[in-house]
Write a protein that holds these residues in place. Structure first.
Motif, PDB file in Angstrom:
ATOM      1  N   THR A  97      24.996  32.232  46.031  1.00  0.00           N
ATOM      2  CA  THR A  97      25.667  33.517  46.222  1.00  0.00           C
ATOM      3  C   THR A  97      26.160  34.027  44.877  1.00  0.00           C
ATOM      4  O   THR A  97      26.130  33.314  43.867  1.00  0.00           O
ATOM      5  N   GLU A  98      26.634  35.276  44.877  1.00  0.00           N
ATOM      6  CA  GLU A  98      27.243  35.842  43.681  1.00  0.00           C
ATOM      7  C   GLU A  98      28.759  35.782  43.825  1.00  0.00           C
ATOM      8  O   GLU A  98      29.292  35.946  44.930  1.00  0.00           O
ATOM      9  N   PRO A  99      29.465  35.523  42.735  1.00  0.00           N
ATOM     10  CA  PRO A  99      30.923  35.410  42.825  1.00  0.00           C
ATOM     11  C   PRO A  99      31.584  36.729  43.210  1.00  0.00           C
ATOM     12  O   PRO A  99      31.070  37.801  42.903  1.00  0.00           O
ATOM     13  N   LEU A 100      32.700  36.614  43.903  1.00  0.00           N
ATOM     14  CA  LEU A 100      33.484  37.801  44.232  1.00  0.00           C
ATOM     15  C   LEU A 100      34.066  38.407  42.964  1.00  0.00           C
ATOM     16  O   LEU A 100      34.108  39.629  42.802  1.00  0.00           O
ATOM     17  N   VAL A 101      34.531  37.560  42.066  1.00  0.00           N
ATOM     18  CA  VAL A 101      35.058  37.978  40.767  1.00  0.00           C
ATOM     19  C   VAL A 101      34.259  37.243  39.690  1.00  0.00           C
ATOM     20  O   VAL A 101      34.536  36.072  39.407  1.00  0.00           O
ATOM     21  N   PRO A 102      33.250  37.884  39.105  1.00  0.00           N
ATOM     22  CA  PRO A 102      32.473  37.226  38.047  1.00  0.00           C
ATOM     23  C   PRO A 102      33.370  36.894  36.853  1.00  0.00           C
ATOM     24  O   PRO A 102      33.923  37.787  36.211  1.00  0.00           O
ATOM     25  N   LEU A 103      33.525  35.622  36.547  1.00  0.00           N
ATOM     26  CA  LEU A 103      34.470  35.204  35.508  1.00  0.00           C
ATOM     27  C   LEU A 103      34.040  35.664  34.124  1.00  0.00           C
ATOM     28  O   LEU A 103      34.882  35.759  33.213  1.00  0.00           O
ATOM     29  N   GLU A 104      32.744  35.964  33.954  1.00  0.00           N
ATOM     30  CA  GLU A 104      32.308  36.420  32.632  1.00  0.00           C
ATOM     31  C   GLU A 104      32.939  37.752  32.255  1.00  0.00           C
ATOM     32  O   GLU A 104      32.957  38.114  31.062  1.00  0.00           O
ATOM     33  N   MET A 105      33.470  38.501  33.233  1.00  0.00           N
ATOM     34  CA  MET A 105      34.176  39.746  32.905  1.00  0.00           C
ATOM     35  C   MET A 105      35.322  39.492  31.933  1.00  0.00           C
ATOM     36  O   MET A 105      35.642  40.325  31.083  1.00  0.00           O
ATOM     37  N   PHE A 106      35.976  38.339  32.079  1.00  0.00           N
ATOM     38  CA  PHE A 106      37.175  38.061  31.297  1.00  0.00           C
ATOM     39  C   PHE A 106      36.858  37.612  29.877  1.00  0.00           C
ATOM     40  O   PHE A 106      37.773  37.408  29.075  1.00  0.00           O
ATOM     41  N   ARG A 107      35.565  37.471  29.558  1.00  0.00           N
ATOM     42  CA  ARG A 107      35.199  37.269  28.155  1.00  0.00           C
ATOM     43  C   ARG A 107      35.354  38.556  27.362  1.00  0.00           C
ATOM     44  O   ARG A 107      35.372  38.537  26.135  1.00  0.00           O
ATOM     45  N   ASN A 108      35.430  39.668  28.077  1.00  0.00           N
ATOM     46  CA  ASN A 108      35.689  40.960  27.452  1.00  0.00           C
ATOM     47  C   ASN A 108      37.177  41.030  27.118  1.00  0.00           C
ATOM     48  O   ASN A 108      38.028  41.139  27.993  1.00  0.00           O
ATOM     49  N   ARG A 109      37.477  40.949  25.841  1.00  0.00           N
ATOM     50  CA  ARG A 109      38.877  40.854  25.404  1.00  0.00           C
ATOM     51  C   ARG A 109      39.716  42.034  25.869  1.00  0.00           C
ATOM     52  O   ARG A 109      40.825  41.868  26.385  1.00  0.00           O
ATOM     53  N   ASN A 110      39.208  43.252  25.687  1.00  0.00           N
ATOM     54  CA  ASN A 110      39.992  44.428  26.062  1.00  0.00           C
ATOM     55  C   ASN A 110      40.235  44.490  27.567  1.00  0.00           C
ATOM     56  O   ASN A 110      41.301  44.932  28.017  1.00  0.00           O
ATOM     57  N   TYR A 111      39.240  44.050  28.337  1.00  0.00           N
ATOM     58  CA  TYR A 111      39.436  44.068  29.788  1.00  0.00           C
ATOM     59  C   TYR A 111      40.522  43.084  30.201  1.00  0.00           C
ATOM     60  O   TYR A 111      41.408  43.418  31.005  1.00  0.00           O
ATOM     61  N   SER A 112      40.490  41.877  29.672  1.00  0.00           N
ATOM     62  CA  SER A 112      41.497  40.874  30.033  1.00  0.00           C
ATOM     63  C   SER A 112      42.896  41.332  29.647  1.00  0.00           C
ATOM     64  O   SER A 112      43.851  41.205  30.428  1.00  0.00           O
ATOM     65  N   ILE A 113      43.023  41.895  28.447  1.00  0.00           N
ATOM     66  CA  ILE A 113      44.325  42.418  28.018  1.00  0.00           C
ATOM     67  C   ILE A 113      44.748  43.569  28.915  1.00  0.00           C
ATOM     68  O   ILE A 113      45.920  43.687  29.299  1.00  0.00           O
ATOM     69  N   GLY A 114      43.788  44.434  29.271  1.00  0.00           N
ATOM     70  CA  GLY A 114      44.119  45.587  30.114  1.00  0.00           C
ATOM     71  C   GLY A 114      44.631  45.190  31.484  1.00  0.00           C
ATOM     72  O   GLY A 114      45.566  45.798  32.001  1.00  0.00           O
ATOM     73  N   VAL A 115      44.034  44.167  32.087  1.00  0.00           N
ATOM     74  CA  VAL A 115      44.491  43.704  33.398  1.00  0.00           C
ATOM     75  C   VAL A 115      45.915  43.154  33.305  1.00  0.00           C
ATOM     76  O   VAL A 115      46.776  43.470  34.141  1.00  0.00           O
ATOM     77  N   PHE A 116      46.170  42.343  32.283  1.00  0.00           N
ATOM     78  CA  PHE A 116      47.520  41.782  32.129  1.00  0.00           C
ATOM     79  C   PHE A 116      48.548  42.877  31.869  1.00  0.00           C
ATOM     80  O   PHE A 116      49.620  42.906  32.483  1.00  0.00           O
ATOM     81  N   SER A 117      48.219  43.804  30.964  1.00  0.00           N
ATOM     82  CA  SER A 117      49.198  44.824  30.597  1.00  0.00           C
ATOM     83  C   SER A 117      49.474  45.784  31.746  1.00  0.00           C
ATOM     84  O   SER A 117      50.620  46.222  31.925  1.00  0.00           O
TER      85      SER A 117
END
Length: 471
Positions: free
Chosen positions: A255-275
């Motif tokens: 199956t495909e993940p509900l939340v693909p963890l490779e998204m969080f390799r994107n630095r700006n995206y990870s910071i954006g979610v936290f902020s």
């Protein structure tokens, strides 16, 4: 450039339809609070019973967001957007006609589910139909719509309740919902889809984990954190940890993940979610001590207290469309650091004003500064976080982004509520309210540090994955 990017005129029409649905769900979050006294009187209910009209809505909005965002990738954001509006509007009709408080709460639960289906699709479509160099402008308009909804909700709600009663605040959604479905059908395009098979065990674990965690946070502080709430909270955290582990092993289940963890390799995206979680914490929590201070501490009526907040909403509504285009040109750290810094400094100013007993005109200035801070945070943070997300994960990314914001909101309401209680006991009522604002100011400080690490990105469209079928 991605083939999903539309010509400018068509993209702006799609944004108009999306913003109408977005406006409707934000209007609901502010307008229903005005109806609470009428609901209590009509059903002869206690406050602890009526609070579930709001709590169940927030629960059912937050819990499915991870799933509904990915559904947009699987079945198409346009389909899910229209489904969300339809569910929300029909549930609003059921709420307006509810003969008992129990049925009203049930209708509000379904409304929350409709909002959960709709919410991530809005951001997903915006980031797919606008090119990178226009997304800040689009999200600036999107943010302005949110500010207008925040202003219109309490004012419109007051007139509706005074004129036709509390049921009118739900009936107002019917014409807006119908128009939103029509415009979405006409103006929002069918976009290619990517996800092929969603991991069902992940869905179940995410539902259970988020429900346990949110119920514990919503109910625990008010009940003095009984053992069951602590156990539920710990269980929720453990299930979330299990959920993250399951995303890494989804391929082993074909199956495909509900939340693909490779998204969080994107630095700006990870910071954006936290902020944005820190901003959600603040936005949901700062108004309770402020409104209590204005009404109980300064003796203003609820209407006059609401009018004191007009500078914030008006300034944000004017500034957001102006700041949005700047997010497409400037280093993302400039606007975001300025926004979080302005919000943090203004909360400290309001806390001082409340504690020292300064003049109310200072609060009007502070409210305007909050409007500037809001405009500097919402559009730039959203544009920077989502700008370089792989198009194949846009729905999942929007779902996680909104989950972060709503989780922050739940934690903020609980945290500041507890801080007010502790402060009132140890310092007195008004000083306790003032000190409670230090908590969201400190959380904003974490967001400020995070966005200082945003990285400028070239305004070039990612190639993305190949779509699986039309949606």
């Amino acid at each position: 450039m991605s083939s999903t990017v539309l010509p400018p005129a068509q993209a702006w029409r799609a944004l108009a339809a999306l913003c109408l649905g977005f406006f409707m769900i934000l209007l609901d979050q502010t307008i229903v609070a005005v109806a609470t006294p009428g609901i209590m009187a009509d059903f002869d209910a206690r406050l602890d019973q009526v609070v579930w009209v709001t709590s169940i809505y927030l629960l059912c909005l937050l819990v499915p967001l991870l799933f509904t965002g990915r559904l947009g990738d699987r079945f198409g954001q346009r389909h899910l957007f229209r489904l969300g509006i339809t569910v929300f509007t029909l549930a609003a009709l059921a709420a307006a006609l509810a003969p008992t408080l129990e049925l009203l709460v049930a209708a509000r639960a379904v409304q929350g589910l409709g909002a959960a289906i709709l919410t991530p699709q809005t951001m997903s479509v915006i980031n797919r139909v606008f090119p990178r160099e226009r997304r800040g402008s689009a999200l600036g308009v999107w943010g302005a719509v949110g500010s207008v909804a925040t202003l219109v909700g309490p004012v419109l709600g007051g007139f509706i309740v005074a004129g036709v009663g509390w049921r009118g605040v739900f009936l107002i959604h019917l014409p807006v919902g119908i128009l939103a479905v029509v415009l979405a059908t006409l103006w929002v395009p069918r976009l290619p889809t990517f996800a092929r098979r969603i991991d069902a065990p992940s869905v179940a674990v995410s539902f259970l984990g988020m429900t346990a965690l949110v119920v514990a946070v919503q109910q625990g502080p008010g009940l003095g954190w009984p053992a069951w709430a602590i156990v539920l909270g710990v269980l929720g955290l453990l299930l979330i940890v299990l959920f993250v582990r399951m995303q890494a092993t989804a391929a082993s289940r074909s199956t495909e993940p509900l939340v693909p963890l490779e998204m969080f390799r994107n630095r700006n995206y990870s910071i954006g979610v936290f902020s944005i979680a820190t901003m959600g914490f603040t936005a949901s929590s700062m108004m309770l001590p402020v409104m209590l201070w204005l009404q109980d501490g300064q003796g203003l009526s609820s209407r006059d207290a609401g009018l004191m907040l007009i500078p914030m909403a008006v300034v944000a509504a004017i500034a957001s469309p102006l700041i949005g285009p700047a997010a497409d040109r400037l280093d993302p750290r400039l606007l975001s650091v300025g926004g979080f810094g302005t919000m943090m400094a203004t909360l400290l100013l309001i806390a001082w004003l409340m504690y020292a007993g300064g003049p109310l005109w200072i609060f009007l200035v502070a409210a305007g500064l909050l409007g500037v801070g809001n405009a500097l945070v919402w559009a730039p943070n959203s544009a920077t976080a989502m700008r370089t997300v792989d198009i194949a994960y846009m729905g999942a990314a929007a779902g996680v982004y909104n989950t972060g914001r709503q989780t922050g909101a739940v934690l903020g309401a609980a945290g500041v509520g507890a801080a007010m209680q502790v402060g009132a006991v140890s310092l007195g009522f008004v000083p306790g309210l003032a000190v409670s604002l230090l908590l969201p100011a400190a959380v904003l400080g974490l967001g400020l540090v995070a966005v200082a690490f945003f990285r400028p990105e070239p305004l070039v469209e990612p190639q993305g994955a190949e779509p699986s079928h039309g949606g």
